[in-house]
Design an enzyme around this catalytic site. Sequence first.
Site, mmCIF file in Angstrom:
data_model
loop_
_atom_site.group_PDB
_atom_site.id
_atom_site.type_symbol
_atom_site.label_atom_id
_atom_site.label_comp_id
_atom_site.label_asym_id
_atom_site.label_seq_id
_atom_site.Cartn_x
_atom_site.Cartn_y
_atom_site.Cartn_z
ATOM 1 N N GLU A 184 14.443 -15.510 0.443
ATOM 2 C CA GLU A 184 14.790 -16.625 1.333
ATOM 3 C C GLU A 184 13.754 -17.734 1.230
ATOM 4 O OE1 GLU A 184 15.219 -15.311 5.391
ATOM 5 O OE2 GLU A 184 16.532 -13.666 4.741
ATOM 6 N N ASP A 231 0.829 -1.199 0.000
ATOM 7 C CA ASP A 231 0.000 0.000 0.000
ATOM 8 C C ASP A 231 0.872 1.262 0.000
ATOM 9 O OD1 ASP A 231 -2.827 1.042 0.472
ATOM 10 O OD2 ASP A 231 -1.778 2.000 2.139
HETATM 11 C C1 NOJ Z 1 -4.367 2.980 -0.881
HETATM 12 C C2 NOJ Z 1 -5.521 2.083 -0.604
HETATM 13 O O1 NOJ Z 1 -5.821 1.360 -1.763
HETATM 14 C C3 NOJ Z 1 -6.643 2.943 -0.127
HETATM 15 O O2 NOJ Z 1 -7.845 2.221 -0.018
HETATM 16 C C4 NOJ Z 1 -6.263 3.562 1.198
HETATM 17 O O3 NOJ Z 1 -7.261 4.467 1.591
HETATM 18 C C5 NOJ Z 1 -4.930 4.296 1.095
HETATM 19 N N1 NOJ Z 1 -3.943 3.572 0.368
HETATM 20 C C6 NOJ Z 1 -4.372 4.617 2.453
HETATM 21 O O4 NOJ Z 1 -3.881 3.463 3.059
#
Ligand code: NOJ
Length: 583
Positions: free
Chosen positions: A278, A223
Amino acid sequence: MSTSATQAHHTGTDRMSDPNWWRQAAVYQIYPRSFYDANGDGLGDIKGVTAKVPYLKELGIDAVWLSPFYPSALADGGYDVDDYRNVDPKLGTLEDFDEMAAALHAAGIKIVVDIVPNHSSDRHEWFKEALASPKGSAARERYIFRDGRGENGELPPSDWDSVFGGPIWDRITEPDGTPGQWYMHIFAKEQPDFNWENPEIREDFLKTLRFWSDRGVDGFRIDVAHGMAKDLSEPLPMKAELEAKAHGTDGFADGSHPFWDRDEVHEVYAEWRKLFNEYNPPRTAVAEAWVHETRRARYASPEGLGQAFNFDLLQSDFDAASFKKIITDNLVAAKESGASSTWVFSNHDVVRHATRYGLPKGGSVAQGTNAAQDVTGGTKGQDGKGWLLAGAPAEELDVELGLRRARAATLLLLALPGSAYLYQGEELGLREVSEIPDAERQDPSFFRNPGVEIGRDGCRVPLPWTAEGSSFGFGAGGAHLPQPEWFQDYAVAKQEGVEGSTLELYRQALRLRSDLQTDEELEWVETGNQDVLHFSRPGGWHTVTNFGSDPVELPEGEVVVSSGPLESGKLPADTTAWIVRNS
Ligand code: NOJ
């Protein structure tokens, strides 16, 4: 089928141990809270995924990607994580997770989980400790705390905006009750950013990656992979200064933004890669990085995460020239970086493609979204686009056209070399749910932008499994977001075994895809018609899409699947066909 490609078909077992399984995988994204609710509390859960493994197997996907299922107050749909090495009790237990992993693996399906390293939730024990500890303490050093500006520190350290709207800094009350320091949160205020210069944070994420890898997780979706590394040396530039520094539409394509896409972030991924390697097969990773296209390859490098999302098709109109350019450019870029390309039309952050394509041509993206997210903290740099949030104006939507184009686009996507990322519900032809009452909305982008943003709830509504019954078979309880009446027509039970249904189209295409797939080459075939795209893959697999308005002749060969019925042997408007030819 009599093609040589058939021989390339891998058995389930081969694919499970193949270190390259990810290169051309069909990955199905599950948003766990909205997939299937096994215990009837209105919220989808881990046991719900286990219960639907036969459905996933029948669908023919290679892997599932689970959006966060960790303990969370759901301030941002689970992307606000309280504890990275646990399961949210509302969704189950670690034992449930193990059971699910075993069931998926037994069905030949890999597991990818979401890792959220840029920020934790404000309920994480480290953030609570930081709030309870004095300024300058080791506990505060795990996050990004700064004194405010102004005589008494009453002004935020800079005037930057958060992605969800409102300031990026929030002021805390010190343990002694006085107004105190400010902490940074690129997203919601419940999502404080970690300080990645602190070795403790780095160590802890290595521990988390090992924890899930040891539990049998095959890969990770990272993310906000372009966040994390920050240069916050004082004095912090104000918004206007940053804007002045951005290079036109290219924004900060040189890594000079204070917190987006800085080069140092790749040191973190180099370390992660060592850990991934790994394992046997090595664990995979895909970056969610909304960066300038020239910077994407860094994330996808084999010394780094290995693969990165490209959201180019997702941001494009349904248009032949645009699709062709995007596909060509991304295949070149993927080859250069040693990765395979990724393709995606829908996910939990954007308006579903069956809606986007049903809006007037030339404006489907812009009109399907309100304020596209400003990923640069106020400067509209980088790619100048960011997320596509919010709902679509229902009155302008041509539902039938949207679905026809979505099916055509998906059939094209599934024929491309690289990984196909599918989002739960698109296999049912679901469109965005625009009719959620304000009082039932959950997304922070809605609350932080009153009257401007509708938010992302419309693509997160619980799936309809049956045409009748409580929450259309989502579970024995209600659904945590309201499902519209029209969901009944899209239910799994209504489409299963029905020729021509969207679900059967996906099943058929996914089955054929794994039979036909060979190496990652694609060749364009000239059609003499600017509205018709035709490409071939080795082994005689041809794909033709008609983006125009009149039916066109198909090339010779056997039509093995089409996204809609042919008209007197011709390919109608907004339709894709796969043709197999013995070459
Ligand atoms: C990207 C994620 O896909 C989204 O849903 C989220 O709100 C933001 N990152 C923050 O983590």
